[in-house]
Scaffold this active site. Sequence first.
Site, mmCIF file in Angstrom:
data_model
loop_
_atom_site.group_PDB
_atom_site.id
_atom_site.type_symbol
_atom_site.label_atom_id
_atom_site.label_comp_id
_atom_site.label_asym_id
_atom_site.label_seq_id
_atom_site.Cartn_x
_atom_site.Cartn_y
_atom_site.Cartn_z
ATOM 1 N N GLY A 11 -4.800 -4.035 6.368
ATOM 2 C CA GLY A 11 -4.705 -3.369 7.664
ATOM 3 C C GLY A 11 -3.989 -4.203 8.702
ATOM 4 O O GLY A 11 -4.435 -5.291 9.053
ATOM 5 N N GLY A 12 -2.843 -3.695 9.150
ATOM 6 C CA GLY A 12 -2.115 -4.354 10.237
ATOM 7 C C GLY A 12 -1.456 -5.665 9.865
ATOM 8 O O GLY A 12 -1.114 -6.460 10.747
ATOM 9 N N MET B 47 -8.778 8.414 -0.336
ATOM 10 C CA MET B 47 -9.617 8.800 0.815
ATOM 11 C C MET B 47 -10.170 10.196 0.588
ATOM 12 O O MET B 47 -9.438 11.097 0.184
ATOM 13 C CB MET B 47 -8.778 8.818 2.091
ATOM 14 C CG MET B 47 -8.136 7.501 2.405
ATOM 15 S SD MET B 47 -7.173 7.663 3.920
ATOM 16 C CE MET B 47 -6.479 6.024 4.035
ATOM 17 N N GLY C 130 -2.877 4.223 8.005
ATOM 18 C CA GLY C 130 -1.898 3.140 7.994
ATOM 19 C C GLY C 130 -1.356 2.914 9.393
ATOM 20 O O GLY C 130 -1.567 3.725 10.292
ATOM 21 N N SER D 38 0.841 -1.203 0.000
ATOM 22 C CA SER D 38 0.000 0.000 0.000
ATOM 23 C C SER D 38 0.872 1.247 0.000
ATOM 24 O O SER D 38 1.633 1.484 0.946
ATOM 25 C CB SER D 38 -0.899 0.005 1.230
ATOM 26 O OG SER D 38 -1.459 1.289 1.389
ATOM 27 N N GLY E 25 1.168 -1.936 4.179
ATOM 28 C CA GLY E 25 1.648 -0.571 3.989
ATOM 29 C C GLY E 25 2.904 -0.317 4.780
ATOM 30 O O GLY E 25 4.019 -0.348 4.243
ATOM 31 N N SER E 26 2.739 -0.118 6.088
ATOM 32 C CA SER E 26 3.908 0.199 6.916
ATOM 33 C C SER E 26 4.919 -0.944 6.946
ATOM 34 O O SER E 26 6.121 -0.702 7.017
ATOM 35 C CB SER E 26 3.466 0.567 8.338
ATOM 36 O OG SER E 26 2.507 -0.341 8.824
ATOM 37 N N HIS F 180 -1.253 -1.246 -4.149
ATOM 38 C CA HIS F 180 -2.532 -0.948 -3.492
ATOM 39 C C HIS F 180 -2.594 0.560 -3.278
ATOM 40 O O HIS F 180 -1.700 1.153 -2.669
ATOM 41 C CB HIS F 180 -2.627 -1.708 -2.174
ATOM 42 C CG HIS F 180 -3.916 -1.512 -1.460
ATOM 43 N ND1 HIS F 180 -5.048 -2.230 -1.775
ATOM 44 C CD2 HIS F 180 -4.261 -0.685 -0.445
ATOM 45 C CE1 HIS F 180 -6.041 -1.852 -0.980
ATOM 46 N NE2 HIS F 180 -5.587 -0.908 -0.158
HETATM 47 C C1 DX5 Z 1 -6.093 1.853 5.630
HETATM 48 C C2 DX5 Z 1 -5.671 1.558 4.216
HETATM 49 C C3 DX5 Z 1 -4.561 0.578 4.137
HETATM 50 C C4 DX5 Z 1 -3.273 1.006 4.804
HETATM 51 C C5 DX5 Z 1 -2.674 -0.225 5.401
HETATM 52 O O1 DX5 Z 1 -7.340 2.433 5.637
HETATM 53 O O2 DX5 Z 1 -6.758 1.020 3.490
HETATM 54 O O3 DX5 Z 1 -4.331 0.153 2.799
HETATM 55 O O4 DX5 Z 1 -2.356 1.618 3.942
HETATM 56 O O5 DX5 Z 1 -1.570 0.126 6.153
HETATM 57 P P1 DX5 Z 1 -0.875 -0.882 7.189
HETATM 58 O O6 DX5 Z 1 -0.453 -2.093 6.403
HETATM 59 O O7 DX5 Z 1 0.252 -0.099 7.717
HETATM 60 O O8 DX5 Z 1 -1.906 -1.226 8.226
HETATM 61 ZN ZN ZN Z 2 -6.401 0.030 1.529
#
Ligand code: DX5
Ligand code: ZN
Length: 230
Positions: A176-177, A37, A144, A8, A197-198, A33
Amino acid sequence: MKTIFAPSILSADFSKLGACMALTERAGAQYAHIDVMDGMFVPNISFGMPVIKSIRKESNLVFDVHMMVERPERYIDAIAESGADIITFHLEATEHAAEIIDRIHDLGKKAGISIKPNTSVYDIEPYMSDIDMLLIMTVEPGLGGQKYIESSTAKIREARRAFEEAGIDIDIEVDGGIKRENVEVVLNAGANVIVAGSAVYDGNIYDNTRSFIELFEEREKLRKDTMNLL
Ligand code: DX5
Ligand code: ZN
């Protein structure tokens, strides 16, 4: 079912977005991804069509656009035109899910529905045979770096079972997570498109991506070896 990795870009350094994404591609990721928003469906505002359009010129990854947007029907054409390959919208954000799916398909793109942690898997029942992907949010959408909600595991299992019972082979994406430490839990539950993401963009992007891809490859090899034994 093939495991697909979808870093992401929300957690990337936007001043070098193209280069960051290229590192994930080189390390074996298949999707980017892309979290759109609107500040309404979720409190945050991320980016929109102009950004997608510019990174499209830089990347061969499959663009997996996750619309966290109220009344997504207003933007489907524009998102498609900006370079999305898969367009996922939230079931909670619209009263026109069926029409949106049709429109996405008419535009030649794949359609996904996303559900928030408190939305039941069974709410997507009317659309089960029309969508290409179900995105199960494993944190509250909007940010994220949050912690994986443990009850998501049972929900993923429930979703995979419901599709299997209906004889539908579908991609189930989780978002997510997700970290290298817990990704096997969601894979074992039935998810096959993994967003992170992170876990990718904090630190060494190439190495982080590799650590996921290598795990997926190991699991695939193990699966094949087991099949050969049977
Ligand atoms: C959150 C986003 C995710 C986010 C995930 O609303 O939809 O795609 O980037 O980030 P991580 O993997 O850090 O939870
Ligand atoms: Zn997402």
